[in-house]
Design a protein around this motif. Structure first.
Motif, PDB file in Angstrom:
ATOM      1  N   LEU A 262       0.840  -1.232  -0.036  1.00  0.00           N
ATOM      2  CA  LEU A 262       0.074   0.187  -0.071  1.00  0.00           C
ATOM      3  C   LEU A 262       0.870   1.254  -0.141  1.00  0.00           C
ATOM      4  O   LEU A 262       0.484   2.262  -0.694  1.00  0.00           O
ATOM      5  N   VAL A 263       2.086   1.421   0.728  1.00  0.00           N
ATOM      6  CA  VAL A 263       2.985   2.219   0.740  1.00  0.00           C
ATOM      7  C   VAL A 263       3.544   2.434  -0.632  1.00  0.00           C
ATOM      8  O   VAL A 263       3.389   3.708  -1.117  1.00  0.00           O
TER       9      VAL A 263
ATOM     10  N   PHE B  22       0.626   4.100  -2.984  1.00  0.00           N
ATOM     11  CA  PHE B  22       0.503   5.201  -2.356  1.00  0.00           C
ATOM     12  C   PHE B  22       1.663   6.358  -3.111  1.00  0.00           C
ATOM     13  O   PHE B  22       1.352   7.434  -3.515  1.00  0.00           O
TER      14      PHE B  22
ATOM     15  N   LYS C   2      -5.435 -11.062  -4.616  1.00  0.00           N
ATOM     16  CA  LYS C   2      -6.187 -10.400  -3.210  1.00  0.00           C
ATOM     17  C   LYS C   2      -5.580  -9.088  -3.193  1.00  0.00           C
ATOM     18  O   LYS C   2      -6.470  -8.251  -2.919  1.00  0.00           O
TER      19      LYS C   2
ATOM     20  N   ALA D 286      -7.275  -5.573  -4.508  1.00  0.00           N
ATOM     21  CA  ALA D 286      -8.386  -4.821  -3.700  1.00  0.00           C
ATOM     22  C   ALA D 286      -8.016  -3.550  -3.477  1.00  0.00           C
ATOM     23  O   ALA D 286      -8.735  -2.697  -3.311  1.00  0.00           O
ATOM     24  N   LEU D 287      -6.861  -3.335  -3.074  1.00  0.00           N
ATOM     25  CA  LEU D 287      -6.114  -2.181  -2.606  1.00  0.00           C
ATOM     26  C   LEU D 287      -6.271  -0.955  -3.629  1.00  0.00           C
ATOM     27  O   LEU D 287      -6.161  -0.018  -3.182  1.00  0.00           O
TER      28      LEU D 287
ATOM     29  N   SER E 104      -8.493  -0.084  -4.932  1.00  0.00           N
ATOM     30  CA  SER E 104     -10.074   0.744  -4.830  1.00  0.00           C
ATOM     31  C   SER E 104      -9.505   1.916  -4.069  1.00  0.00           C
ATOM     32  O   SER E 104     -10.376   2.967  -4.025  1.00  0.00           O
ATOM     33  N   LEU E 105      -8.680   2.156  -3.210  1.00  0.00           N
ATOM     34  CA  LEU E 105      -8.272   3.126  -2.338  1.00  0.00           C
ATOM     35  C   LEU E 105      -7.755   4.434  -3.106  1.00  0.00           C
ATOM     36  O   LEU E 105      -7.409   5.257  -2.481  1.00  0.00           O
TER      37      LEU E 105
ATOM     38  N   THR F 261     -13.860  -4.213  -5.375  1.00  0.00           N
ATOM     39  CA  THR F 261     -14.093  -3.814  -4.010  1.00  0.00           C
ATOM     40  C   THR F 261     -14.570  -2.197  -4.150  1.00  0.00           C
ATOM     41  O   THR F 261     -15.537  -1.995  -3.582  1.00  0.00           O
TER      42      THR F 261
ATOM     43  N   GLU G  41     -18.017  -0.977  -2.308  1.00  0.00           N
ATOM     44  CA  GLU G  41     -18.086   0.162  -1.722  1.00  0.00           C
ATOM     45  C   GLU G  41     -18.875   1.178  -1.886  1.00  0.00           C
ATOM     46  O   GLU G  41     -19.975   1.590  -1.253  1.00  0.00           O
TER      47      GLU G  41
ATOM     48  N   ARG H 134     -22.558  -0.268  -1.216  1.00  0.00           N
ATOM     49  CA  ARG H 134     -22.530  -0.214   0.050  1.00  0.00           C
ATOM     50  C   ARG H 134     -22.908   0.976   0.560  1.00  0.00           C
ATOM     51  O   ARG H 134     -23.739   1.365   1.545  1.00  0.00           O
TER      52      ARG H 134
ATOM     53  N   LEU I 256     -19.176 -10.186  -2.006  1.00  0.00           N
ATOM     54  CA  LEU I 256     -17.609  -9.833  -2.431  1.00  0.00           C
ATOM     55  C   LEU I 256     -16.702 -10.893  -2.261  1.00  0.00           C
ATOM     56  O   LEU I 256     -15.851 -11.219  -2.899  1.00  0.00           O
TER      57      LEU I 256
ATOM     58  N   TYR J 220     -14.542 -13.061  -4.768  1.00  0.00           N
ATOM     59  CA  TYR J 220     -12.973 -13.087  -4.740  1.00  0.00           C
ATOM     60  C   TYR J 220     -12.778 -14.704  -4.674  1.00  0.00           C
ATOM     61  O   TYR J 220     -11.608 -15.009  -5.216  1.00  0.00           O
TER      62      TYR J 220
END
Lengths: 223, 256, 230
Positions: free
Chosen positions: A63-64, A67, A159, A162-163, A165-166, A173, A177, A180, A193, A197
């Motif tokens: 994730l780092v 980003f 898997k 999915a990140l 989506s951020l 994902t 969201e 939801r 979901l 997956y």
């Protein structure tokens, strides 16, 4: 709303997820071979770059990395006078691919080193060049060894998608969201979901097993 | 004309603290069939491995076909050989390994044709013709499309011999070719090697424990002990009337 | 201003130095989340391992299916599930605990495999020898199998500890103030993402290298044949 009403949107998201997985796994495979072999090179520059790449991408959080590529790289570009703004898709594929590639590189390296030295001696006795030995003798024998680990890495990659989506990339994902947020039907959405997956992971595992059998077909000859 | 095809002059080889070859002097003439016998650790295989450029030397000089093997002529005289020189020299030698070392991911025929195509530049068709001829020679013409794991040890070793011969070396090295085989498979391999010895003027170096075979096919037998040649001579000389005590001891132990 | 610390935008270096304490506070949260998550993974993994090894199919198969399901679905989705669904059933946990629970759950699928593999690796001969010596089953397990399984299990678990640490940033989506979240907040407010994110990357690299070295050291200290029993 019925849960079936969510399906069209989720399916669109699933398609994005599948494409992301495909491209990033391919990128990862290329990186794995380039840097896995590079780490074994006698050229110290290539070896250094390979080790650095592997350590950085294995040693920091995905994730780092994501980003950083999406938020920080453009600023680095500004400082250098280059436009390095990456669209979410590109940042996503790059982060995923480079991350999985670093793990893959260690698998490649390990598999290549596991090929018995007897094979190298036979190749040398027959006067193959080092490059001919690497690509014609060592790698074909190393590839079946890599496949089980590659199978695990592929599912891990799925898997990890999915990140993205951020960073607002419209994958499965992200779509979930959105729904939801609109309907507040958390249990239904997230259960769907998880199962989607899981289904994709099972299919991917099956595909990787097929691939494993294909590359190892010389081992199965005559059976 | 009478220059030896292989010459070891005061060759030293060390593995860590262990000196395996201790200023070895050794010569082989063109077309000679030489058997090398001796206890484990005496340096027998090391001699072959040095010739096949699998191990470098720590001292002395090795000459093959008149040219230094592990050294080359540089601007300031002799210097350690680079890869290009080693590749040139290697072309004259071939090796048959104790563990066969066939390429498991290639068929039998491909094992034999791969090097001629990739290294010698033959066309696939030419290499295949040569390969099929050699398979005939070693009695495995019908196994061309099998994979190594489908063959017995004796068959694999015969493929190994064909593979080495496909490169048309002037010198063929055999590193304990039958030591890894079940006893009933040894004969078929020895038959092939014996035929090679009789029908071809290939220079052959054979490291072996098969004493009877060594006696039959060799022009000369060398008994190695502790990194040097303890005794050498014709098979009759060495086997029936060994001069050194150590030779006698060894022969007594293995022939009983 | 964050956590009571002001940042200094006068120069890149001043900025970096001024946000370091803030990032370190985030790092502390990261470490806590890692430890708690790891603990949950160890305990839950053991539970799963025992269930999977149960003689009854009705226990073992569902357990295997469940761990496979957990293993093949993303941590992020599992986290969302726990965070949004649990309250609907009356279980309201602070975000940090929900996050640690999600981490522990995801990794319990892996640790249960480590337990199983570690125990199976202790060779059958050992079981047979114990039986020949008439050792009761429980004692065989605790005094013969476990001491030999531990040196095999510890390095694998250590590696998962490092992996958990790298997955902690995912918790930022449920507002846990771990290191990446903190850096992103600083970036959001100052528009300078480059320095905070790069520093986080650097800190992670250091943490990973230290943790991996620690695992290797521990691995070397453990005797390979098993823990000695007096």
């Amino acid at each position: 709303m019925q849960w079936t009403d969510y399906l069209p949107s989720l399916m669109q998201g699933a398609w994005v997820t599948i494409q992301l997985t495909l491209y990033s796994t391919l990128l990862g495979a290329v990186a794995a071979f380039v840097f896995g072999i590079g780490k074994l090179s006698r050229n110290w520059a290539l070896r250094g770059v390979s080790i650095a790449y592997i350590e950085v991408f294995r040693g920091t959080s995905l994730l780092v990395q994501l980003f950083w590529l999406y938020f920080a790289l453009p600023l680095a570009g500004d400082a250098l006078g280059l436009d390095l703004r990456l669209p979410p898709v590109l940042a996503g594929v790059l982060a995923l691919g480079l991350n999985i590639g670093a793990y893959g590189a260690e698998v490649v390296r390990g598999a290549i080193q596991s090929v018995h030295s007897d094979q190298h001696e036979a190749a040398r006795a027959l006067n193959f060049s080092e490059r001919q030995t690497l690509f014609g003798i060592t790698i074909p024998q190393a590839i079946p060894e890599m496949m089980p680990s590659f199978g695990n890495l592929a599912v891990q990659n799925l898997k990890d998608t999915a990140l993205v989506s951020l960073i607002s990339l419209g994958d499965l994902t992200f779509r979930a969201e959105q729904i939801r947020n609109f309907t507040q039907e958390s249990t239904t959405i997230y259960t769907m979901l998880l199962f989607m997956y899981f289904g994709m992971a099972l299919v991917l595992t099956a595909l990787m097993r097929l691939l494993e059998r294909f590359v190892g077909r010389w081992r199965l000859a005559g059976n | 004309m009478n220059d030896p095809i292989i010459k070891f002059e005061k060759v030293v080889k060390r593995f860590g603290d262990l000196t395996v070859l201790d200023e070895l002097d050794f010569e082989v003439r063109k077309g000679e069939k030489v058997s090398i016998i001796g206890p484990s650790g005496s340096g027998k295989s090391t001699v072959l491995r040095i010739l096949m450029t699998l191990e470098p030397i720590d001292g002395g000089m090795v000459t093959v076909c008149g040219e230094p093997l592990w050294h080359e002529q540089g601007p300031n005289g002799l210097q350690p050989a680079g890869e290009a020189h080693l590749r040139k020299m290697r072309a004259q030698l071939g090796m048959v390994f104790q563990q066969f070392n066939l390429f498991p991911h290639m068929s039998v025929l491909r094992n034999i044709t791969e090097a001629p195509v990739k290294v010698l530049g033959l066309s696939r068709a030419e290499a295949q013709a040569r390969g099929e001829e050699l398979l005939e020679l070693v009695g495995l013409a019908d196994q061309a499309d099998k994979y190594p794991h489908q063959l017995s040890g004796g068959q694999q070793q015969r493929v190994g011999i064909a593979r080495a011969l496909a490169m048309r070396p002037s010198i063929l090295l055999f590193d304990e070719p039958t030591s890894a085989l079940d006893p009933e498979l040894v004969g078929e391999v020895l038959t092939v090697i014996g035929r090679l010895a009789e029908e071809h003027d290939l220079t052959m170096l054979l490291v072996t424990h098969e004493m009877r075979f060594a006696r039959e096919i060799s022009d000369r037998v060398c008994f190695f002990d502790k990194g040097r040649i303890c005794e050498e001579g014709t098979p009759e000389e060495l086997f029936t009337d060994p001069k050194e005590d150590r030779t006698r001891e060894f022969l007594k132990a293995v022939l009983d | 201003m964050l956590f009571g610390f002001e940042w200094d935008l006068s120069s890149p270096l001043a900025f970096a130095i001024s946000i370091l304490p803030i990032l370190l506070l985030g790092l502390w949260v990261t470490i806590q989340a890692t430890v708690v998550g790891f603990f949950v993974a160890l305990v839950l993994g053991l539970v799963f391992a025992v269930l999977k090894a149960a003689p009854s199919r009705f226990i073992a198969w569902p357990a295997r299916l469940l761990t496979e399901f957990i293993r093949d679905t993303p941590l992020l989705v599992q986290l969302f599930f726990l965070y949004y669904v649990l309250p609907e059933y009356g279980i309201v946990l602070p975000a940090f605990l929900t996050g640690a629970l999600a981490l522990g759950l995801q990794y319990s699928a892996y640790t249960s495999e480590v337990y199983r593999a570690g125990i199976e690796a202790v060779s059958r001969d050992q079981h047979e020898a114990a039986r020949a010596l008439n050792l009761p089953a429980a004692r065989t397990f605790t005094h013969v199998v476990v001491p030999q399984a531990i040196p095999r299990i510890v390095p694998a678990m250590g590696n998962y500890l490092v992996s958990i640490m790298k997955d902690v940033p995912v918790l930022s989506v449920v507002t846990v103030l771990e290191m990446l979240n903190v850096a992103k907040i600083i970036g959001d407010r100052t528009f300078n993402y480059l320095i905070p994110l790069s520093m986080v990357g650097g800190l992670y690299l250091i943490m990973t290298l230290v943790a991996s070295a620690g695992v290797r050291l521990l691995d070397r200290q453990l005797p390979k044949q098993g823990l000695p029993l007096k």
